[in-house]
Design an enzyme around this catalytic site. Structure first.
Site, PDB file in Angstrom:
ATOM      1  N   GLY A  54      -8.044   9.085   9.157  1.00 14.65           N
ATOM      2  CA  GLY A  54      -8.375   9.246  10.568  1.00 14.65           C
ATOM      3  C   GLY A  54      -9.436  10.282  10.873  1.00 14.65           C
ATOM      4  CE  LYS A  87      -3.012   2.776   2.855  1.00 16.92           C
ATOM      5  NZ  LYS A  87      -3.905   2.899   4.022  1.00 16.92           N
ATOM      6  CB  ALA A  96      -8.214   7.316   4.154  1.00 23.08           C
ATOM      7  CG  ASN A 104      -6.592   1.191  11.342  1.00 21.98           C
ATOM      8  OD1 ASN A 104      -5.413   0.995  11.154  1.00 21.98           O
ATOM      9  ND2 ASN A 104      -7.115   0.944  12.528  1.00 21.98           N
ATOM     10  CB  THR A 105      -9.403   5.720  12.614  1.00 18.51           C
ATOM     11  OG1 THR A 105      -8.098   5.825  12.057  1.00 18.51           O
ATOM     12  CG2 THR A 105      -9.450   6.506  13.912  1.00 18.51           C
TER      13      THR A 105
END
Lengths: 260, 65
Positions: free
Chosen positions: A160, A99, A187, A209-210
């Site tokens: 994030g 990535k 993202a 992710n976050t």
């Protein structure tokens, strides 16, 4: 597999890709990954002090999960840094997948598209299979494909931020412009509805992710994201109705009693 | 001689990267190395000489997004 997604010849049942950072504990991370049903997890490389074994312990957990890893070049700001990190990741994780992140701006962690294209070309020529973290810019996307990328990963919003899809029209245009290229929204996803929205647009997968790691209950959120991604995909395949400005009764009018 | 390991100054004895990784206690740990900003594959560590002031990065798997 009934509706697999394929990246560089490898097929996956799940269209959710999950990051491994920021969880309250390694145990919760592992439980969240299982609950997400994700087939691919992103990982990274960091300095390891001799004797601490922190990285080795993390690697054992990932191996036990039996998940395909996608190493990233997070935090790299130059082509040189990103290319060197990619080589180190290829050796440590034993995979040609990378990535590719080349960050050009700190406040929004915006990709440096010029450096990204250059690094993607260098790595593709060296046998890497590159997943570039990019924007919805169509020109940059074309250059990345020319450079050898067979997947594109435009941002939904800054890393994030949890803002969702900041530029839905741009993402739709990208989907329309590259109908045959696997596209992943990477993202900016904060909620299950954001993930579903990306999938309804016809995106092939979502990477987040976050949104899971920083939820009050990461394991439950992982499950919610898995369901949202599956629902969004199914909705896309089902060919949604066109919206209209005026009401149209859904209950049949014919046969209605006259009671006035 | 003095080198910089992951940004910190340390004194080491080994003349090659291969020996240095053992000296530093990484053992068989799954790590990748870069010397003065350039990747050094595991297969080339034995023939890579260490010199005074070298900057060595030793990286391991870690959580990432």
């Amino acid at each position: 597999m009934t509706d697999p997604v394929t990246f560089y010849g490898e097929s996956f049942e799940s269209r959710l890709m999950l990051g491994t950072a920021l969880y309250p504990s390694p145990a919760i991370m592992a439980d969240a990954i299982r609950a997400s049903r994700a087939g691919i997890a992103t990982v990274s490389l960091r300095r390891e002090a001799a004797g601490t074994q922190e990285g080795q312990a993390f690697w054992r957990i990932i191996q036990e999960l039996g998940i395909t890893v996608l190493p990233n070049t997070a935090g790299c700001h130059t082509v040189k840094e990103a290319v060197t990190t990619a080589h180190m990741a290829r050796e440590v994780f034993d995979t040609p997948w990378i990535k590719l992140e080349v960050i050009g701006e700190e406040d929004r962690l915006q990709p440096d598209l010029f450096g990204l294209v250059e690094a993607a070309r260098i790595l593709s020529e060296d046998g890497f299979q590159v997943f570039p973290y990019t924007t919805e810019d169509l020109v940059a996307a074309g250059r990345l494909l020319d450079a050898g990328c067979e997947v594109l990963m435009p941002w939904g919003a800054p890393i994030g931020s949890g803002l969702g899809l900041s530029n839905p029209n741009g993402l739709k245009a990208m989907r329309g412009h590259f109908p045959d290229v696997p596209l992943v929204v990477d993202a900016g996803i904060g909620r299950p509805s954001h993930a579903a929205e990306a999938m309804e647009m016809g995106y092939d997968a979502v990477l987040l992710n976050t949104a899971v790691a920083k939820a009050g209950d990461p394991v439950r959120m992982a499950r919610a994201m898995a369901d949202a991604v599956a629902a969004g995909r199914l909705g896309y395949l089902a060919d949604p109705m066109e919206p209209r400005d005026m009401a149209a009764p859904s209950t049949p009018v014919m046969g209605k009693a006259f009671l006035s | 001689m003095t080198i910089f390991l992951n940004g910190a100054e340390i004194d080491v004895q080994s003349g090659t990267l291969d020996a240095l990784i053992t000296e530093l206690g990484y053992g068989e740990a799954r790590v990748a190395t870069a010397l003065n900003g350039d990747f050094v594959p595991k297969s080339q560590r034995a023939e890579t000489a260490i010199a005074e002031g070298d900057r060595l990065e030793v990286l391991a798997p870690l959580q990432g997004g």
